[in-house]
Write an enzyme that holds these catalytic residues in place. Structure first.
Site, short mmCIF file in Angstrom:
data_model
loop_
_atom_site.label_atom_id
_atom_site.label_comp_id
_atom_site.label_asym_id
_atom_site.label_seq_id
_atom_site.Cartn_x
_atom_site.Cartn_y
_atom_site.Cartn_z
CB CYS A 236 33.27 25.71 49.94
SG CYS A 236 32.50 24.13 50.17
N GLY B 193 43.53 35.77 18.90
CA GLY B 193 42.43 36.63 19.30
C GLY B 193 41.29 36.64 18.31
CE1 TYR C 52 39.32 35.60 31.10
CE2 TYR C 52 37.34 34.65 30.13
CZ TYR C 52 38.71 34.65 30.30
OH TYR C 52 39.48 33.70 29.67
C1 LIG Z 1 47.05 33.65 24.27
C2 LIG Z 1 47.82 34.06 23.09
C3 LIG Z 1 47.34 33.76 21.81
C4 LIG Z 1 46.01 33.11 21.57
O1 LIG Z 1 44.96 33.95 21.89
P1 LIG Z 1 43.46 33.50 21.55
O2 LIG Z 1 42.63 34.64 21.99
O3 LIG Z 1 43.21 32.25 22.31
O4 LIG Z 1 43.42 33.25 20.09
C5 LIG Z 1 48.13 34.07 20.73
N1 LIG Z 1 49.34 34.69 20.91
C6 LIG Z 1 49.81 34.99 22.13
C7 LIG Z 1 51.13 35.65 22.26
C8 LIG Z 1 49.07 34.70 23.26
O5 LIG Z 1 49.54 35.02 24.46
#
Ligand SMILES: *Cc1c(COP(=O)(O)O)cnc(C)c1O
Length: 450
Positions: A369, A254, A341
């Site tokens: 489409c 994240g 999103y």
């Molecule tokens: C998707 C995911 C990530 C990576 O998230 P990013 O936002 O792409 O960095 C890391 N850990 C878990 C458990 C995830 O599901």
């Protein structure tokens, strides 16, 4: 040429009158810069367009390696494992490039774990963090794949399949972050992980099956602000204190990256430097030196990829209050983030000829489409559109969509309208280009139909 800062809202504009009866808002683009190519240049785009035919994704090996090095340099006092969240871009050659740097793998399903093993990743370097418990969990664990239980039921099932085993638990620390409710993975409105107030049940289940919870995981998507990561790390450490065998803490992924020129990227060093003292304090207070894990997907992959398409048509609606649309030979079958999103991606028209072109404000429509197949939504809001300033496009020009390394090839409305899964090209560090996934054929698309 540049659209006004006072964005004008146009209400009552109907995008596809024959299908949609919902008025769509169109906002003039407020940014003052046109986007530019990242790792490609115009000559290379035209050369690849001729050689491989569009659409195709193209990935840059050097950018992948640079981002992997950033992750592996994440500050840590007592050890670090960097995992690549492979769902971001699961193509085998990309898995091989990233794991060769020393990264491990975060798999989102049992199938992803098997896919990584087929690409040559050792099972011990793969951890499954999944919403759906793999049906062949016992077999995967027997091979050495690691498991992160994401619910009390998953913990119970792991215990039944592997009594006395070692695992990680994913905890929802009660805090969420993410740029929209579709990317938010923590807090009371997220189903991911075991709620932090259920630790007694975690300990009771573990005791019943003689399990060793040596690792704890939170993934709430904390974005680019280092202070938010510290808050998340502190909450996680408070929980880790109550799980006495935990010696490794994963903060998940994240880490936001800017795809558009005006968006911020996370400074991993700044985040890590704020977290190190917290881990050191924990060691002093609890006598446990926790190793760290981070598992980014977006951070590693997003800006390593571009989608190269061809302009197939340019149409316009009403002379007053209408718009100019660029149509391309790709769309939600290759990139669904804008429709899903309101994800923003730089869009660059690359004329096949040298002449200079004027610019104008355009909306970009995908080839499906489906009225939602639009590449230029308002940021974070797929219900509204926003024009972009582009070089005047002509049919046959290349059009490049940047920032598509993460959550595009692996996450799209694949085969909708029977468009085949498109090819993937890799630009090697030595400058050569290589096909790493062929374009799908119609026969392959239909092979399971009886
Ligand atoms: C998707 C995911 C990530 C990576 O998230 P990013 O936002 O792409 O960095 C890391 N850990 C878990 C458990 C995830 O599901």
């Amino acid at each position: 040429m540049i659209s006004c800062a006072a964005a004008k809202l146009h209400r009552g504009f109907v995008r596809q009158p024959s299908v949609s009866i919902v008025p769509i808002e169109v906002v003039q683009n407020e940014s003052t810069e046109m986007e530019t190519l990242r790792f490609l240049d115009a000559a290379r785009v035209i050369e690849l367009q001729r050689e491989f035919g569009t659409p195709f994704y193209v990935y840059d090996e050097q950018t992948l390696l640079d981002r992997a090095n950033d992750v592996l340099a994440f500050p840590n006092p007592y050890g670090l494992i960097g995992r690549y969240a492979m769902k971001a871009l699961p193509t085998a050659e990309v898995l091989r490039i990233l794991t060769a740097t020393g990264l491990h793998i975060d798999a989102s399903s049992g199938f992803e774990a098997e896919r990584a093993m087929r690409a040559g990743v050792e099972p011990e370097r793969i951890q499954i963090t999944a919403q759906e418990l793999p049906r062949n969990l016992a077999a995967l664990i027997a091979k050495g794949v690691r498991f992160n239980a994401c619910s009390l039921l998953q913990l119970e099932k792991f215990g039944e399949a592997n009594p006395g085993g070692e695992l990680s638990v994913r905890i929802n620390p009660g805090l969420g972050s993410g740029h929209s409710n579709r990317t938010n993975v923590g807090g009371p409105s997220a189903s991911f992980g075991i709620w932090h107030e259920q630790l007694d049940q975690v300990l009771e289940t573990a005791a019943r099956h003689n399990l060793h919870i040596t690792r704890m995981h939170t993934h709430i998507g904390s974005g680019s602000d280092p202070d938010k990561w510290v808050v998340c790390a502190k909450m996680s450490l408070t929980i880790a204190a109550k799980l006495p065998e935990v010696t490794s803490l994963s903060l998940g992924g994240g880490f936001k990256v800017g795809r558009m020129a005006n968006e911020d990227s996370t400074d991993l060093i700044a985040v890590g430097q704020k977290i190190v003292p917290e881990i050191e304090n924990f060691a002093r207070e609890h006598g446990r030196e926790l190793s760290l894990e981070v598992e980014p997907g977006t951070f590693l992959a997003a800006n390593c990829g571009a989608l190269v398409c061809t302009v197939t048509d340019v149409v316009e609606t009403s002379a007053e209050g209408g718009y100019r649309f660029v149509k391309i030979d790709a769309g939600m079958s290759e990139i669904v983030r804008p429709s899903l999103y309101g994800g923003q991606h730089p869009i660059i028209v690359v004329p096949g000829t040298d002449e200079t072109r004027g610019t104008g404000d355009f909306l970009v429509a995908g080839h499906c489409c489906e009225s939602g197949d639009i590449l230029t939504p308002e940021p974070g809001n797929p219900e509204a559109l926003q024009t972009r300033e582009l070089a005047d496009p002509r049919v046959g020009d290349a059009l490049v969509i940047e920032g598509v390394g993460a959550y595009c090839s692996g996450m799209s409305a694949k085969n909708y309208n029977a468009f085949p899964e498109c090819a993937e090209i890799l630009l090697r560090v030595d400058g050569s280009s290589e096909l790493i996934r062929r374009r799908q054929t119609l026969d392959q698309m239909l092979q399971n139909e009886i």
